[in-house]
Scaffold this motif. Structure first.
Motif, PDB file in Angstrom:
ATOM      1  N   GLY A  61       0.807  -1.217   0.000  1.00  0.00           N
ATOM      2  CA  GLY A  61       0.000   0.000   0.000  1.00  0.00           C
ATOM      3  C   GLY A  61       0.837   1.261   0.000  1.00  0.00           C
ATOM      4  O   GLY A  61       0.296   2.359  -0.063  1.00  0.00           O
ATOM      5  N   HIS A  62       2.149   1.125   0.063  1.00  0.00           N
ATOM      6  CA  HIS A  62       3.020   2.291   0.019  1.00  0.00           C
ATOM      7  C   HIS A  62       3.083   2.841  -1.403  1.00  0.00           C
ATOM      8  O   HIS A  62       2.995   2.092  -2.373  1.00  0.00           O
ATOM      9  N   VAL A  63       3.223   4.156  -1.478  1.00  0.00           N
ATOM     10  CA  VAL A  63       3.342   4.862  -2.748  1.00  0.00           C
ATOM     11  C   VAL A  63       4.726   5.489  -2.769  1.00  0.00           C
ATOM     12  O   VAL A  63       5.113   6.188  -1.829  1.00  0.00           O
ATOM     13  N   VAL A  64       5.480   5.232  -3.843  1.00  0.00           N
ATOM     14  CA  VAL A  64       6.885   5.630  -3.900  1.00  0.00           C
ATOM     15  C   VAL A  64       7.134   6.553  -5.096  1.00  0.00           C
ATOM     16  O   VAL A  64       7.223   6.079  -6.224  1.00  0.00           O
ATOM     17  N   PRO A  65       7.227   7.871  -4.867  1.00  0.00           N
ATOM     18  CA  PRO A  65       7.632   8.766  -5.946  1.00  0.00           C
ATOM     19  C   PRO A  65       9.122   8.568  -6.248  1.00  0.00           C
ATOM     20  O   PRO A  65       9.933   8.414  -5.334  1.00  0.00           O
ATOM     21  N   ALA A  66       9.464   8.541  -7.537  1.00  0.00           N
ATOM     22  CA  ALA A  66      10.858   8.366  -7.955  1.00  0.00           C
ATOM     23  C   ALA A  66      11.207   9.423  -8.999  1.00  0.00           C
ATOM     24  O   ALA A  66      10.331   9.916  -9.715  1.00  0.00           O
ATOM     25  N   ALA A  67      12.483   9.751  -9.110  1.00  0.00           N
ATOM     26  CA  ALA A  67      12.942  10.807 -10.008  1.00  0.00           C
ATOM     27  C   ALA A  67      13.411  10.277 -11.359  1.00  0.00           C
ATOM     28  O   ALA A  67      14.019  11.017 -12.122  1.00  0.00           O
ATOM     29  N   ILE A  68      13.145   9.017 -11.656  1.00  0.00           N
ATOM     30  CA  ILE A  68      13.477   8.493 -12.983  1.00  0.00           C
ATOM     31  C   ILE A  68      12.189   8.117 -13.697  1.00  0.00           C
ATOM     32  O   ILE A  68      11.166   7.872 -13.060  1.00  0.00           O
ATOM     33  N   ALA A  69      12.234   8.073 -15.011  1.00  0.00           N
ATOM     34  CA  ALA A  69      11.040   7.843 -15.824  1.00  0.00           C
ATOM     35  C   ALA A  69      10.474   6.443 -15.621  1.00  0.00           C
ATOM     36  O   ALA A  69      11.231   5.489 -15.375  1.00  0.00           O
ATOM     37  N   PRO A  70       9.148   6.296 -15.750  1.00  0.00           N
ATOM     38  CA  PRO A  70       8.533   4.976 -15.624  1.00  0.00           C
ATOM     39  C   PRO A  70       9.095   3.978 -16.636  1.00  0.00           C
ATOM     40  O   PRO A  70       9.253   2.797 -16.321  1.00  0.00           O
ATOM     41  N   GLU A  71       9.417   4.459 -17.836  1.00  0.00           N
ATOM     42  CA  GLU A  71       9.974   3.587 -18.863  1.00  0.00           C
ATOM     43  C   GLU A  71      11.331   3.021 -18.432  1.00  0.00           C
ATOM     44  O   GLU A  71      11.648   1.866 -18.714  1.00  0.00           O
ATOM     45  N   THR A  72      12.109   3.837 -17.759  1.00  0.00           N
ATOM     46  CA  THR A  72      13.418   3.391 -17.268  1.00  0.00           C
ATOM     47  C   THR A  72      13.252   2.307 -16.208  1.00  0.00           C
ATOM     48  O   THR A  72      13.946   1.296 -16.235  1.00  0.00           O
ATOM     49  N   ILE A  73      12.324   2.520 -15.298  1.00  0.00           N
ATOM     50  CA  ILE A  73      12.074   1.519 -14.261  1.00  0.00           C
ATOM     51  C   ILE A  73      11.580   0.225 -14.906  1.00  0.00           C
ATOM     52  O   ILE A  73      12.041  -0.866 -14.557  1.00  0.00           O
ATOM     53  N   ALA A  74      10.659   0.336 -15.859  1.00  0.00           N
ATOM     54  CA  ALA A  74      10.135  -0.853 -16.544  1.00  0.00           C
ATOM     55  C   ALA A  74      11.247  -1.600 -17.277  1.00  0.00           C
ATOM     56  O   ALA A  74      11.306  -2.831 -17.247  1.00  0.00           O
ATOM     57  N   ARG A  75      12.139  -0.855 -17.921  1.00  0.00           N
ATOM     58  CA  ARG A  75      13.263  -1.482 -18.632  1.00  0.00           C
ATOM     59  C   ARG A  75      14.166  -2.218 -17.651  1.00  0.00           C
ATOM     60  O   ARG A  75      14.621  -3.326 -17.917  1.00  0.00           O
ATOM     61  N   ARG A  76      14.410  -1.605 -16.505  1.00  0.00           N
ATOM     62  CA  ARG A  76      15.251  -2.253 -15.494  1.00  0.00           C
ATOM     63  C   ARG A  76      14.570  -3.492 -14.935  1.00  0.00           C
ATOM     64  O   ARG A  76      15.227  -4.504 -14.676  1.00  0.00           O
ATOM     65  N   LEU A  77      13.257  -3.430 -14.744  1.00  0.00           N
ATOM     66  CA  LEU A  77      12.513  -4.607 -14.278  1.00  0.00           C
ATOM     67  C   LEU A  77      12.579  -5.719 -15.315  1.00  0.00           C
ATOM     68  O   LEU A  77      12.775  -6.881 -14.977  1.00  0.00           O
ATOM     69  N   ALA A  78      12.427  -5.374 -16.570  1.00  0.00           N
ATOM     70  CA  ALA A  78      12.499  -6.373 -17.644  1.00  0.00           C
ATOM     71  C   ALA A  78      13.892  -6.977 -17.712  1.00  0.00           C
ATOM     72  O   ALA A  78      14.039  -8.179 -17.950  1.00  0.00           O
ATOM     73  N   GLY A  79      14.904  -6.187 -17.479  1.00  0.00           N
ATOM     74  CA  GLY A  79      16.276  -6.683 -17.466  1.00  0.00           C
ATOM     75  C   GLY A  79      16.510  -7.671 -16.340  1.00  0.00           C
ATOM     76  O   GLY A  79      17.169  -8.690 -16.518  1.00  0.00           O
ATOM     77  N   GLU A  80      15.941  -7.403 -15.180  1.00  0.00           N
ATOM     78  CA  GLU A  80      16.060  -8.319 -14.042  1.00  0.00           C
ATOM     79  C   GLU A  80      15.409  -9.653 -14.380  1.00  0.00           C
ATOM     80  O   GLU A  80      15.944 -10.708 -14.117  1.00  0.00           O
ATOM     81  N   ARG A  81      14.237  -9.616 -14.999  1.00  0.00           N
ATOM     82  CA  ARG A  81      13.528 -10.848 -15.331  1.00  0.00           C
ATOM     83  C   ARG A  81      14.247 -11.609 -16.427  1.00  0.00           C
ATOM     84  O   ARG A  81      14.258 -12.831 -16.424  1.00  0.00           O
ATOM     85  N   ALA A  82      14.871 -10.898 -17.350  1.00  0.00           N
ATOM     86  CA  ALA A  82      15.625 -11.568 -18.420  1.00  0.00           C
ATOM     87  C   ALA A  82      16.820 -12.297 -17.821  1.00  0.00           C
ATOM     88  O   ALA A  82      17.169 -13.396 -18.253  1.00  0.00           O
ATOM     89  N   LEU A  83      17.444 -11.714 -16.805  1.00  0.00           N
ATOM     90  CA  LEU A  83      18.566 -12.375 -16.138  1.00  0.00           C
ATOM     91  C   LEU A  83      18.087 -13.650 -15.452  1.00  0.00           C
ATOM     92  O   LEU A  83      18.786 -14.666 -15.466  1.00  0.00           O
ATOM     93  N   ASP A  84      16.885 -13.605 -14.852  1.00  0.00           N
ATOM     94  CA  ASP A  84      16.354 -14.800 -14.186  1.00  0.00           C
ATOM     95  C   ASP A  84      16.099 -15.921 -15.177  1.00  0.00           C
ATOM     96  O   ASP A  84      16.329 -17.082 -14.896  1.00  0.00           O
ATOM     97  N   ASP A  85      15.585 -15.597 -16.357  1.00  0.00           N
ATOM     98  CA  ASP A  85      15.288 -16.602 -17.362  1.00  0.00           C
ATOM     99  C   ASP A  85      16.558 -17.266 -17.880  1.00  0.00           C
ATOM    100  O   ASP A  85      16.545 -18.437 -18.236  1.00  0.00           O
ATOM    101  N   GLY A  86      17.657 -16.529 -17.899  1.00  0.00           N
ATOM    102  CA  GLY A  86      18.904 -17.042 -18.426  1.00  0.00           C
ATOM    103  C   GLY A  86      19.670 -17.915 -17.449  1.00  0.00           C
ATOM    104  O   GLY A  86      20.597 -18.632 -17.822  1.00  0.00           O
ATOM    105  N   GLU A  87      19.314 -17.898 -16.181  1.00  0.00           N
ATOM    106  CA  GLU A  87      20.066 -18.670 -15.178  1.00  0.00           C
ATOM    107  C   GLU A  87      19.526 -20.052 -14.992  1.00  0.00           C
ATOM    108  O   GLU A  87      18.470 -20.425 -15.178  1.00  0.00           O
TER     109      GLU A  87
END
Length: 87
Positions: A61-87
């Motif tokens: 339920g916490h709301v977290v304002p961040a100073a980077i773009a949503p697209e950047t966060i989404a790209r980083r999240l996708a990168g984390e998941r891609a690393l998981d798939d490769g292991e």
């Protein structure tokens, strides 16, 4: 089990498994969500005094304002998941 995290700027990280949504801060529903979070004491401000470019909603339920773009966060999240798939 290893805890995965995603960097959201200025040395701050969020736990990947607890992120529900990443949104732009300029939409009216997102603004209401931030105001409600402030009134309930559920804001975790990770902007380091900079302009809010993304709002992350956590499963707690916490709301977290961040100073980077949503697209950047989404790209980083996708990168984390891609690393998981490769292991």
């Amino acid at each position: 089990m290893q805890t995965e995290s995603v960097p959201v700027g200025f040395g701050n990280v969020l736990t990947v498994n607890h992120i529900v949504a990443v949104a732009a801060p300029d939409a009216a529903p997102t603004k209401r969500l931030v105001q409600e979070g402030k009134s309930l004491g559920r804001i975790i401000d990770l902007t380091s005094g900079r302009r809010t470019k993304a709002v992350v909603v956590m499963d707690s339920g916490h709301v977290v304002p961040a100073a980077i773009a949503p697209e950047t966060i989404a790209r980083r999240l996708a990168g984390e998941r891609a690393l998981d798939d490769g292991e």
